[in-house]
Motif scaffolding. Structure first.
Motif, PDB file in Angstrom:
ATOM      1  N   VAL A  19       1.058  -1.032  -0.044  1.00  0.00           N
ATOM      2  CA  VAL A  19       0.049  -0.051   0.133  1.00  0.00           C
ATOM      3  C   VAL A  19       0.895   1.254   0.180  1.00  0.00           C
ATOM      4  O   VAL A  19       0.507   2.226  -0.696  1.00  0.00           O
ATOM      5  N   PHE A  20       1.914   1.290   0.933  1.00  0.00           N
ATOM      6  CA  PHE A  20       2.623   2.597   0.809  1.00  0.00           C
ATOM      7  C   PHE A  20       3.530   2.794  -0.512  1.00  0.00           C
ATOM      8  O   PHE A  20       3.892   3.804  -0.865  1.00  0.00           O
ATOM      9  N   SER A  21       4.033   1.770  -0.985  1.00  0.00           N
ATOM     10  CA  SER A  21       4.624   1.792  -2.431  1.00  0.00           C
ATOM     11  C   SER A  21       3.699   2.014  -3.408  1.00  0.00           C
ATOM     12  O   SER A  21       4.018   2.908  -4.161  1.00  0.00           O
ATOM     13  N   GLU A  22       2.463   1.819  -3.466  1.00  0.00           N
ATOM     14  CA  GLU A  22       1.527   2.127  -4.324  1.00  0.00           C
ATOM     15  C   GLU A  22       1.144   3.751  -4.269  1.00  0.00           C
ATOM     16  O   GLU A  22       1.166   4.267  -5.141  1.00  0.00           O
ATOM     17  N   ILE A  23       1.167   4.141  -3.072  1.00  0.00           N
ATOM     18  CA  ILE A  23       0.771   5.558  -2.846  1.00  0.00           C
ATOM     19  C   ILE A  23       1.879   6.619  -3.129  1.00  0.00           C
ATOM     20  O   ILE A  23       1.737   7.430  -3.701  1.00  0.00           O
ATOM     21  N   PHE A  24       3.236   5.945  -2.962  1.00  0.00           N
ATOM     22  CA  PHE A  24       4.494   6.502  -3.227  1.00  0.00           C
ATOM     23  C   PHE A  24       4.421   6.768  -4.828  1.00  0.00           C
ATOM     24  O   PHE A  24       4.793   7.823  -5.453  1.00  0.00           O
ATOM     25  N   SER A  25       4.250   5.429  -5.597  1.00  0.00           N
ATOM     26  CA  SER A  25       4.312   5.695  -6.886  1.00  0.00           C
ATOM     27  C   SER A  25       3.201   6.535  -7.475  1.00  0.00           C
ATOM     28  O   SER A  25       3.447   7.042  -8.608  1.00  0.00           O
ATOM     29  N   LEU A  26       2.051   6.586  -7.181  1.00  0.00           N
ATOM     30  CA  LEU A  26       1.162   7.530  -7.606  1.00  0.00           C
ATOM     31  C   LEU A  26       1.358   8.957  -7.307  1.00  0.00           C
ATOM     32  O   LEU A  26       1.186   9.850  -8.288  1.00  0.00           O
ATOM     33  N   SER A  28       4.485   9.985  -7.324  1.00  0.00           N
ATOM     34  CA  SER A  28       5.567  10.256  -8.052  1.00  0.00           C
ATOM     35  C   SER A  28       5.094  10.762  -9.452  1.00  0.00           C
ATOM     36  O   SER A  28       5.586  11.336 -10.106  1.00  0.00           O
ATOM     37  N   LEU A  29       4.224   9.706  -9.921  1.00  0.00           N
ATOM     38  CA  LEU A  29       3.455  10.153 -11.211  1.00  0.00           C
ATOM     39  C   LEU A  29       2.799  11.404 -11.395  1.00  0.00           C
ATOM     40  O   LEU A  29       2.978  11.955 -12.567  1.00  0.00           O
ATOM     41  N   LEU A  30       2.240  11.733 -10.136  1.00  0.00           N
ATOM     42  CA  LEU A  30       1.648  13.009 -10.122  1.00  0.00           C
ATOM     43  C   LEU A  30       2.640  14.299 -10.291  1.00  0.00           C
ATOM     44  O   LEU A  30       2.724  14.991 -11.256  1.00  0.00           O
ATOM     45  N   ILE A  34       3.164  17.099 -13.337  1.00  0.00           N
ATOM     46  CA  ILE A  34       3.607  18.466 -13.301  1.00  0.00           C
ATOM     47  C   ILE A  34       4.653  18.765 -13.935  1.00  0.00           C
ATOM     48  O   ILE A  34       4.777  19.971 -14.810  1.00  0.00           O
ATOM     49  N   ILE A  35       5.781  17.950 -14.082  1.00  0.00           N
ATOM     50  CA  ILE A  35       7.034  18.532 -14.533  1.00  0.00           C
ATOM     51  C   ILE A  35       7.020  18.430 -15.937  1.00  0.00           C
ATOM     52  O   ILE A  35       7.156  19.472 -16.673  1.00  0.00           O
ATOM     53  N   VAL A  36       6.146  17.533 -16.665  1.00  0.00           N
ATOM     54  CA  VAL A  36       5.925  17.452 -17.846  1.00  0.00           C
ATOM     55  C   VAL A  36       5.130  18.600 -18.397  1.00  0.00           C
ATOM     56  O   VAL A  36       5.439  19.139 -19.514  1.00  0.00           O
ATOM     57  N   PHE A  58       2.282  15.502 -24.703  1.00  0.00           N
ATOM     58  CA  PHE A  58       2.240  15.254 -23.203  1.00  0.00           C
ATOM     59  C   PHE A  58       2.741  13.694 -22.941  1.00  0.00           C
ATOM     60  O   PHE A  58       3.585  13.292 -21.883  1.00  0.00           O
ATOM     61  N   PHE A  59       2.204  12.498 -23.513  1.00  0.00           N
ATOM     62  CA  PHE A  59       2.403  11.085 -23.484  1.00  0.00           C
ATOM     63  C   PHE A  59       3.663  10.663 -23.764  1.00  0.00           C
ATOM     64  O   PHE A  59       4.278   9.783 -23.433  1.00  0.00           O
ATOM     65  N   ALA A  60       4.301  11.323 -24.918  1.00  0.00           N
ATOM     66  CA  ALA A  60       5.441  11.049 -25.388  1.00  0.00           C
ATOM     67  C   ALA A  60       6.834  11.272 -24.277  1.00  0.00           C
ATOM     68  O   ALA A  60       7.622  10.876 -24.360  1.00  0.00           O
ATOM     69  N   LEU A  61       6.428  12.435 -23.468  1.00  0.00           N
ATOM     70  CA  LEU A  61       7.255  12.947 -22.381  1.00  0.00           C
ATOM     71  C   LEU A  61       7.112  12.136 -21.212  1.00  0.00           C
ATOM     72  O   LEU A  61       7.892  11.742 -20.597  1.00  0.00           O
ATOM     73  N   TRP A  62       5.629  11.882 -20.916  1.00  0.00           N
ATOM     74  CA  TRP A  62       5.182  11.093 -19.610  1.00  0.00           C
ATOM     75  C   TRP A  62       5.813   9.857 -19.684  1.00  0.00           C
ATOM     76  O   TRP A  62       6.151   9.340 -18.368  1.00  0.00           O
ATOM     77  N   LEU A  63       5.647   9.038 -20.491  1.00  0.00           N
ATOM     78  CA  LEU A  63       5.755   7.560 -20.597  1.00  0.00           C
ATOM     79  C   LEU A  63       7.383   7.430 -20.358  1.00  0.00           C
ATOM     80  O   LEU A  63       7.712   6.500 -19.433  1.00  0.00           O
ATOM     81  N   PRO A  64       8.141   7.963 -21.086  1.00  0.00           N
ATOM     82  CA  PRO A  64       9.691   7.774 -20.619  1.00  0.00           C
ATOM     83  C   PRO A  64      10.024   8.220 -19.484  1.00  0.00           C
ATOM     84  O   PRO A  64      10.974   7.577 -18.717  1.00  0.00           O
ATOM     85  N   ALA A  65       9.469   9.216 -18.865  1.00  0.00           N
ATOM     86  CA  ALA A  65       9.803   9.633 -17.577  1.00  0.00           C
ATOM     87  C   ALA A  65       9.379   8.725 -16.623  1.00  0.00           C
ATOM     88  O   ALA A  65       9.844   8.443 -15.533  1.00  0.00           O
ATOM     89  N   SER A  66       8.331   8.062 -16.949  1.00  0.00           N
ATOM     90  CA  SER A  66       7.910   6.944 -16.054  1.00  0.00           C
ATOM     91  C   SER A  66       8.476   5.812 -15.828  1.00  0.00           C
ATOM     92  O   SER A  66       8.521   4.945 -15.107  1.00  0.00           O
TER      93      SER A  66
END
Length: 751
Positions: A19-26, A28-30, A34-36, A58-66
């Motif tokens: 659970v903690f890792s999932e919250i951290f991952s979400l 981080s994705l948020l 914002i950075i993208v 947006f997705f072309a930058l967001w997916l590599p960052a993820s």
């Protein structure tokens, strides 16, 4: 009962919950989202940019960052020998990781090879209707897809011969070929960036050296800006000529032509002699029959010319800002105070708009602290570059010697390692640095058909192209990093099960993945020893591979690279621009040409005076007394240096551009369009004319009249203020022979 429940919860058989890792991952994705968005806002106006451009980019930058987030999580989730979740940091269940990798990879694949190329050509098409734009985009990408599918067919035949059946052949071939092509590009660009990033930090630590490099680069940027402006003006004049045509095939495209006129900067009423004032003086003939294809190509050229002009104007303004800031930092050594003044740019950042530091603390920060910080960061990144290069070379033969492997795997249990939170953070740093090295190299290279990233005004086609390159390089760099960690670690990951085993399906893919990264030494040594600049000098390229050199221009000494000019030329050019004389010179030159027509259609040769730079006192830059005029050499090759003035003047009047030599000088300049037809006495007359015109006349001289024998055909004589007929060049056989235009002259001696 309560004790039994607690014992059940603490039982080692109970599966841990992420659970903690999932919250951290979400979260981080948020944060990545914002950075993208901020990156998109930096290069594109979000309110006026269409959605079909913003969403794919947006997705072309967001997916590599993820992927930078997914790789450390995958390593910590897979590299484990027990249920000790605290020792492996952020982790997710294998099912969630597999779904995430599938979505990320196939979306990136579709964006790279299909969506972004089609949308890029769609935005670059000059047609008006969406259907025509789509057909034009598909036609433009037909050759690209033919090469891609042809390579895929060859690879499929190889896989069928070596593997023998169809179970995974098609999918593996497609993924392996895409990976191999991306790896070739990624390795070469990353090798260049691993050298250029630390070297730039080292060189910028020397403030005076940074100013010298900017000054050396200034003439090249200014010349490209002038060329872009003239190309745009030529197209605008062509559109103006097209708008004046009536009847025939033009009537079918009247609305389209009016839209083109609205896109230009020409006034509604064109002057008679506009073609002499604007453009290069070489108008393009219009076709007899105007077609839809011709108007589409004209629209495409106009949009590209407008963005090219915006690109070089933005680059020139940024160069001026850097020069002013760097010069103030150098000058603050005497007063121990540094004040950058009120920011004038509309896109100034938050920290530049708010003065938090005092002038003295700002001086300490920029003059003493920042240079040492750049040296320290440059040394740290240089060490990181050496570790990456070393790991690329030894991972195939001696994987146990990989430095990156020991920096990520901290918990060694038996033959298998375990990645904790610290190892995940270090792995994220390695991936970010590798991606940054490759992407910075893309922005430095100048061979991408004039594409560039411009702040708040990037062309749509350029934005699509750069986004596609980011998506194309992400997967090869991701898997290439995982191979640094050893087989016993990365072969247990979900990403290897999804992609790695398909790449290693054939012996060719396996050996290619292990041996080809060693070729990173080629771009590393080429960038380290300035090979690109030497090749460019041998082949005589003015542009092209020029961008590969990066900051190599001072390795050629004071002369710099071909087409860049000396730092003295750049210094004088920047001083004139900051003093406001360059724009005035261009405006006066246009006015002189517009008013210079005589009764028989010939134009009088304009004579311009360029005021000296601030504090120069009318002396040359080397302090050798009064300066000689620019461009007065009979051969047009720069008798007085100042190549940027000579080139600009020659182009504005339609003459051939001249190359200046020697030191740049300040002082009066002659704008001569005679070229090689001017003789020695004509040039001498020009020099006398410039010398006399720059002398300030005393008050008693203004009331005197010149004698009739000096007035030519002017019977009324005229005061000295009406000196248009008292051209001293007539005494040496030059000029227009007084009031009779075209008589005598031509640089010949009168007998």
């Amino acid at each position: 009962m309560i004790i039994e429940k607690i014992a059940t919860m603490e039982s080692p058989l109970t599966p841990p919950s992420p659970v903690f890792s999932e919250i951290f991952s979400l979260v981080s994705l948020l944060f990545i989202s914002i950075i993208v968005l901020l990156i998109q806002r930096y290069y594109l106006p979000l309110r006026t940019t269409p959605a079909y451009l913003l969403v794919p980019i947006f997705f072309a930058l967001w997916l590599p960052a993820s992927m930078v987030l997914l790789v450390p999580i995958d390593l910590a989730s897979s590299a484990t020998v027990d249920n000790d979740t605290a020792a492996r940091g952020i982790w997710l269940l294998p099912r969630a990781l597999k779904v995430s990798w599938r979505i990320t990879y196939w979306l990136t694949f579709a964006l790279t090879w299909f969506i972004l190329p089609i949308l890029a050509e769609y935005s670059d098409s000059g047609y008006r209707e969406p259907k025509a734009k789509v057909l034009d985009s598909l036609n433009a990408n037909a050759q690209y897809y033919l090469i891609v599918f042809g390579s895929g067919a060859v690879g499929l035949i190889y896989v069928l011969i070596s593997y023998g059946h169809f179970s995974e052949s098609l999918k593996s071939t497609v993924m392996a070929l895409a990976y191999c092509w991306g790896l070739i590009l990624a390795i070469y660009l990353m090798g260049h960036g691993l050298v250029s990033i630390p070297r730039r930090l080292f060189r910028d630590a020397n403030i005076s050296g940074k100013l010298r490099r900017i000054q050396t680069h200034a003439p090249s940027v200014y010349e490209k800006m002038e060329d872009a402006e003239m190309d745009l003006e030529d197209l605008e004049l062509q559109i103006a000529e097209l708008s004046r045509r009536k009847g025939g095939s033009v009537t079918f495209f009247q609305d389209w032509i009016e839209e083109l006129v609205d896109m230009t900067n020409l006034p509604e009423s064109q002057p008679v002699r506009t073609r002499l004032v604007r453009g290069s003086g070489e108008p393009t003939a219009l076709p007899n029959v105007i077609t839809e294809k011709y108007l589409a190509e004209l629209t495409r050229r106009l949009m590209r010319a407008k963005h090219a002009r915006s690109r070089y104007v933005s680059e020139w303004n940024r160069l001026l800002e850097d020069v002013v800031k760097t010069q103030k930092i150098i000058d603050s050594a005497a007063s121990k105070k540094l004040d950058f003044g009120n920011p004038s740019s509309a896109h100034t950042g938050f920290w530049d708009r708010h003065n938090i530091l005092t002038p003295y603390t700002r001086y300490l920060l920029h003059y003493h602290v920042v240079p040492y910080l750049r040296l320290g960061l440059g040394g740290f990144l240089a060490l990181a570059s050496a570790c990456i290069i070393w790991s690329e070379c030894v991972k195939g033969l001696l994987p146990s010697l990989s430095v990156i492997r020991y920096s990520v795997v901290h918990h060694k249990l038996g033959d298998k390692g375990q990645v904790g939170f610290a190892g995940q953070a270090i792995a994220g740093f390695w991936m970010l640095y590798m991606c940054a090295a490759a992407l910075i190299s893309i922005t430095e290279v100048k061979v991408w058909r004039g594409r560039a990233l411009v702040r708040r005004n990037t062309a749509h086609e350029s934005a699509f192209w750069y986004a596609s390159q980011v998506a194309r390089l992400s997967v090869p760099l991701t898997y290439n990093f995982m191979t640094f960690l050893g087989k016993e670690l990365y072969e247990d990951t979900v990403f290897y099960d999804f992609l790695g085993q398909l790449i290693n399906l054939t012996p060719l893919g396996k050996w290619f993945d292990y041996l080809f990264p060693a070729f990173i030494l080629v771009p590393v040594f080429a960038t380290l020893f300035g090979l690109y600049g030497k090749v460019r000098n041998v082949l005589g390229f003015d542009g092209g591979i020029a961008g590969w050199g990066g900051d190599d221009d001072e390795s050629q000494g004071e002369l710099g690279y071909y087409g860049t000019g000396t730092w003295r030329e750049g210094r004088d050019l920047i001083e004139r621009e900051l003093n406001g004389t360059s724009a005035a010179i261009r405006g006066r030159r246009a006015d002189v040409i517009a008013r210079g027509g005589s009764s028989d259609g010939s134009s009088r040769k304009p004579i311009l005076k360029i005021p000296g730079s601030r504090g120069s006192g009318g002396r040359s830059s080397n302090g050798a007394g009064p300066s000689t005029p620019f461009g007065t050499s009979p051969t047009g090759t720069g008798g007085g240096g100042g190549r940027y003035v000579a080139n600009t003047s020659a182009r504005r009047v339609g003459g051939p551009p001249s190359r200046g030599g020697g030191n740049s000088r300040r002082g009066p300049a002659v704008l001569d369009d005679e070229g090689d037809d001017e003789g020695f006495f004509g040039a001498l007359g020009h020099r006398f004319k410039n010398t006399i015109d720059t002398i300030d006349a005393p008050e008693w001289w203004t009331g005197m009249k010149k004698p009739k024998w000096m007035s030519g055909d002017d019977d009324d004589g005229g005061s000295s203020s009406r000196g248009n007929n008292s051209d001293v060049r007539r005494w040496f056989g030059g000029g227009n022979g007084g009031g009779n235009s075209g008589s005598g002259g031509g640089g010949r001696i009168r007998l």
